[in-house]
Design a protein around this motif. Structure first.
Motif, PDB file in Angstrom:
ATOM      1  N   ALA A 134      24.768   5.327  -9.274  1.00  0.00           N
ATOM      2  CA  ALA A 134      25.330   5.725 -10.577  1.00  0.00           C
ATOM      3  C   ALA A 134      24.392   6.683 -11.303  1.00  0.00           C
ATOM      4  O   ALA A 134      24.844   7.654 -11.926  1.00  0.00           O
ATOM      5  N   GLN A 135      23.087   6.442 -11.209  1.00  0.00           N
ATOM      6  CA  GLN A 135      22.127   7.336 -11.854  1.00  0.00           C
ATOM      7  C   GLN A 135      22.130   8.717 -11.205  1.00  0.00           C
ATOM      8  O   GLN A 135      22.096   9.738 -11.890  1.00  0.00           O
ATOM      9  N   LEU A 136      22.196   8.744  -9.869  1.00  0.00           N
ATOM     10  CA  LEU A 136      22.248  10.025  -9.175  1.00  0.00           C
ATOM     11  C   LEU A 136      23.556  10.751  -9.476  1.00  0.00           C
ATOM     12  O   LEU A 136      23.585  11.972  -9.625  1.00  0.00           O
ATOM     13  N   ASP A 137      24.642  10.009  -9.614  1.00  0.00           N
ATOM     14  CA  ASP A 137      25.935  10.601  -9.957  1.00  0.00           C
ATOM     15  C   ASP A 137      25.863  11.283 -11.324  1.00  0.00           C
ATOM     16  O   ASP A 137      26.405  12.363 -11.519  1.00  0.00           O
ATOM     17  N   GLN A 138      25.166  10.674 -12.275  1.00  0.00           N
ATOM     18  CA  GLN A 138      25.002  11.268 -13.600  1.00  0.00           C
ATOM     19  C   GLN A 138      24.099  12.499 -13.553  1.00  0.00           C
ATOM     20  O   GLN A 138      24.320  13.467 -14.267  1.00  0.00           O
ATOM     21  N   ALA A 139      23.103  12.468 -12.689  1.00  0.00           N
ATOM     22  CA  ALA A 139      22.143  13.571 -12.606  1.00  0.00           C
ATOM     23  C   ALA A 139      22.681  14.769 -11.827  1.00  0.00           C
ATOM     24  O   ALA A 139      22.168  15.876 -11.971  1.00  0.00           O
ATOM     25  N   GLU A 140      23.703  14.562 -11.014  1.00  0.00           N
ATOM     26  CA  GLU A 140      24.257  15.619 -10.160  1.00  0.00           C
ATOM     27  C   GLU A 140      25.719  15.878 -10.523  1.00  0.00           C
ATOM     28  O   GLU A 140      26.629  15.332  -9.901  1.00  0.00           O
ATOM     29  N   PRO A 141      25.994  16.716 -11.525  1.00  0.00           N
ATOM     30  CA  PRO A 141      27.378  16.936 -11.941  1.00  0.00           C
ATOM     31  C   PRO A 141      28.234  17.655 -10.902  1.00  0.00           C
ATOM     32  O   PRO A 141      29.458  17.595 -10.972  1.00  0.00           O
ATOM     33  N   ALA A 142      27.635  18.316  -9.948  1.00  0.00           N
ATOM     34  CA  ALA A 142      28.402  19.024  -8.923  1.00  0.00           C
ATOM     35  C   ALA A 142      28.807  18.117  -7.766  1.00  0.00           C
ATOM     36  O   ALA A 142      29.478  18.551  -6.832  1.00  0.00           O
ATOM     37  N   TRP A 143      28.414  16.858  -7.829  1.00  0.00           N
ATOM     38  CA  TRP A 143      28.697  15.904  -6.762  1.00  0.00           C
ATOM     39  C   TRP A 143      29.254  14.602  -7.332  1.00  0.00           C
ATOM     40  O   TRP A 143      28.905  14.200  -8.433  1.00  0.00           O
ATOM     41  N   LEU A 144      30.079  13.928  -6.533  1.00  0.00           N
ATOM     42  CA  LEU A 144      30.523  12.574  -6.839  1.00  0.00           C
ATOM     43  C   LEU A 144      29.721  11.667  -5.919  1.00  0.00           C
ATOM     44  O   LEU A 144      29.835  11.758  -4.696  1.00  0.00           O
ATOM     45  N   VAL A 145      28.886  10.814  -6.486  1.00  0.00           N
ATOM     46  CA  VAL A 145      27.998   9.965  -5.695  1.00  0.00           C
ATOM     47  C   VAL A 145      28.426   8.514  -5.840  1.00  0.00           C
ATOM     48  O   VAL A 145      28.728   8.054  -6.936  1.00  0.00           O
ATOM     49  N   SER A 146      28.449   7.787  -4.705  1.00  0.00           N
ATOM     50  CA  SER A 146      28.792   6.367  -4.742  1.00  0.00           C
ATOM     51  C   SER A 146      28.034   5.623  -3.650  1.00  0.00           C
ATOM     52  O   SER A 146      27.437   6.231  -2.767  1.00  0.00           O
ATOM     53  N   TYR A 147      28.088   4.303  -3.741  1.00  0.00           N
ATOM     54  CA  TYR A 147      27.445   3.441  -2.756  1.00  0.00           C
ATOM     55  C   TYR A 147      28.512   2.550  -2.152  1.00  0.00           C
ATOM     56  O   TYR A 147      29.299   1.931  -2.870  1.00  0.00           O
ATOM     57  N   GLY A 148      28.572   2.491  -0.831  1.00  0.00           N
ATOM     58  CA  GLY A 148      29.549   1.653  -0.137  1.00  0.00           C
ATOM     59  C   GLY A 148      28.978   0.281   0.156  1.00  0.00           C
ATOM     60  O   GLY A 148      28.025   0.158   0.925  1.00  0.00           O
ATOM     61  N   LEU A 149      29.552  -0.750  -0.449  1.00  0.00           N
ATOM     62  CA  LEU A 149      29.059  -2.098  -0.211  1.00  0.00           C
ATOM     63  C   LEU A 149      29.262  -2.537   1.237  1.00  0.00           C
ATOM     64  O   LEU A 149      28.419  -3.225   1.806  1.00  0.00           O
ATOM     65  N   GLY A 150      30.367  -2.157   1.830  1.00  0.00           N
ATOM     66  CA  GLY A 150      30.640  -2.551   3.214  1.00  0.00           C
ATOM     67  C   GLY A 150      29.739  -1.841   4.203  1.00  0.00           C
ATOM     68  O   GLY A 150      29.213  -2.442   5.141  1.00  0.00           O
ATOM     69  N   SER A 151      29.550  -0.560   3.993  1.00  0.00           N
ATOM     70  CA  SER A 151      28.743   0.242   4.913  1.00  0.00           C
ATOM     71  C   SER A 151      27.257   0.206   4.566  1.00  0.00           C
ATOM     72  O   SER A 151      26.414   0.519   5.406  1.00  0.00           O
ATOM     73  N   ARG A 152      26.970  -0.163   3.318  1.00  0.00           N
ATOM     74  CA  ARG A 152      25.597  -0.142   2.783  1.00  0.00           C
ATOM     75  C   ARG A 152      24.948   1.228   2.938  1.00  0.00           C
ATOM     76  O   ARG A 152      23.806   1.363   3.340  1.00  0.00           O
ATOM     77  N   ARG A 153      25.737   2.254   2.609  1.00  0.00           N
ATOM     78  CA  ARG A 153      25.268   3.636   2.669  1.00  0.00           C
ATOM     79  C   ARG A 153      25.647   4.335   1.373  1.00  0.00           C
ATOM     80  O   ARG A 153      26.600   3.952   0.702  1.00  0.00           O
ATOM     81  N   PHE A 154      24.899   5.379   1.059  1.00  0.00           N
ATOM     82  CA  PHE A 154      25.187   6.216  -0.104  1.00  0.00           C
ATOM     83  C   PHE A 154      26.029   7.400   0.362  1.00  0.00           C
ATOM     84  O   PHE A 154      25.783   7.952   1.429  1.00  0.00           O
ATOM     85  N   PHE A 155      27.011   7.791  -0.462  1.00  0.00           N
ATOM     86  CA  PHE A 155      27.902   8.899  -0.139  1.00  0.00           C
ATOM     87  C   PHE A 155      27.913   9.893  -1.291  1.00  0.00           C
ATOM     88  O   PHE A 155      27.838   9.499  -2.450  1.00  0.00           O
ATOM     89  N   ALA A 156      28.038  11.174  -0.953  1.00  0.00           N
ATOM     90  CA  ALA A 156      28.194  12.211  -1.969  1.00  0.00           C
ATOM     91  C   ALA A 156      29.299  13.152  -1.509  1.00  0.00           C
ATOM     92  O   ALA A 156      29.324  13.587  -0.356  1.00  0.00           O
ATOM     93  N   VAL A 157      30.217  13.438  -2.409  1.00  0.00           N
ATOM     94  CA  VAL A 157      31.346  14.335  -2.130  1.00  0.00           C
ATOM     95  C   VAL A 157      31.230  15.517  -3.078  1.00  0.00           C
ATOM     96  O   VAL A 157      31.051  15.339  -4.290  1.00  0.00           O
ATOM     97  N   ALA A 158      31.337  16.727  -2.540  1.00  0.00           N
ATOM     98  CA  ALA A 158      31.248  17.928  -3.370  1.00  0.00           C
ATOM     99  C   ALA A 158      32.393  17.935  -4.375  1.00  0.00           C
ATOM    100  O   ALA A 158      33.546  17.712  -4.020  1.00  0.00           O
ATOM    101  N   ALA A 159      32.072  18.203  -5.635  1.00  0.00           N
ATOM    102  CA  ALA A 159      33.063  18.208  -6.707  1.00  0.00           C
ATOM    103  C   ALA A 159      33.396  19.627  -7.145  1.00  0.00           C
ATOM    104  O   ALA A 159      33.810  19.853  -8.268  1.00  0.00           O
ATOM    105  N   TRP A 160      33.208  20.573  -6.263  1.00  0.00           N
ATOM    106  CA  TRP A 160      33.563  21.965  -6.534  1.00  0.00           C
ATOM    107  C   TRP A 160      34.351  22.485  -5.345  1.00  0.00           C
ATOM    108  O   TRP A 160      34.319  21.899  -4.275  1.00  0.00           O
ATOM    109  N   PRO A 161      35.117  23.567  -5.513  1.00  0.00           N
ATOM    110  CA  PRO A 161      35.928  24.084  -4.407  1.00  0.00           C
ATOM    111  C   PRO A 161      35.039  24.529  -3.235  1.00  0.00           C
ATOM    112  O   PRO A 161      34.130  25.336  -3.407  1.00  0.00           O
ATOM    113  N   VAL A 162      35.283  23.958  -2.069  1.00  0.00           N
ATOM    114  CA  VAL A 162      34.540  24.309  -0.862  1.00  0.00           C
ATOM    115  C   VAL A 162      35.524  24.687   0.230  1.00  0.00           C
ATOM    116  O   VAL A 162      36.709  24.384   0.157  1.00  0.00           O
TER     117      VAL A 162
END
Length: 108
Positions: free
Chosen positions: A41-69
């Protein structure tokens, strides 16, 4: 009458927790990986160009680009520092491949 699979007839076993007629039992909420979800959540706030989350099942961090790619841009890592490095690498790769649009937060 109890469900046949819950309490077999003439059984000396104690009825299970969800058996009919059993008193309810308070179940406490578990806060799984709270520190990792908080870090995401802290990284998500610090990186406005990305959507950052943590997967409880996978126990991994994910980031999705939030701009047109040019294609879906998703990176994943086992910790926040590795994720941040992969995000920078993905940004540079996208900038090199497609200079059409790069968000201000990402421009070098």
């Amino acid at each position: 009458m109890a469900h046949p699979t819950t309490i077999p007839p003439n059984s000396k076993k104690e009825p299970r927790r969800h058996a009919i007629g059993r008193p309810s039992v308070r179940v406490y909420r578990r806060d799984w990986d709270a520190d990792k979800r908080r870090a995401a959540a802290q990284l998500d706030q610090a990186e406005p160009a990305w959507l950052v989350s943590y997967g409880l099942g996978s126990r991994r961090f994910f980031a999705v680009a939030a701009w047109p790619v040019s294609r879906p841009l998703i990176v994943e890592a086992i910790n926040v520092d590795e994720l941040r490095d992969l995000m920078r690498e993905a940004e540079l790769t996208e900038i090199a491949a497609n200079r059409a649009y790069v968000p201000r937060e990402v421009r070098p």
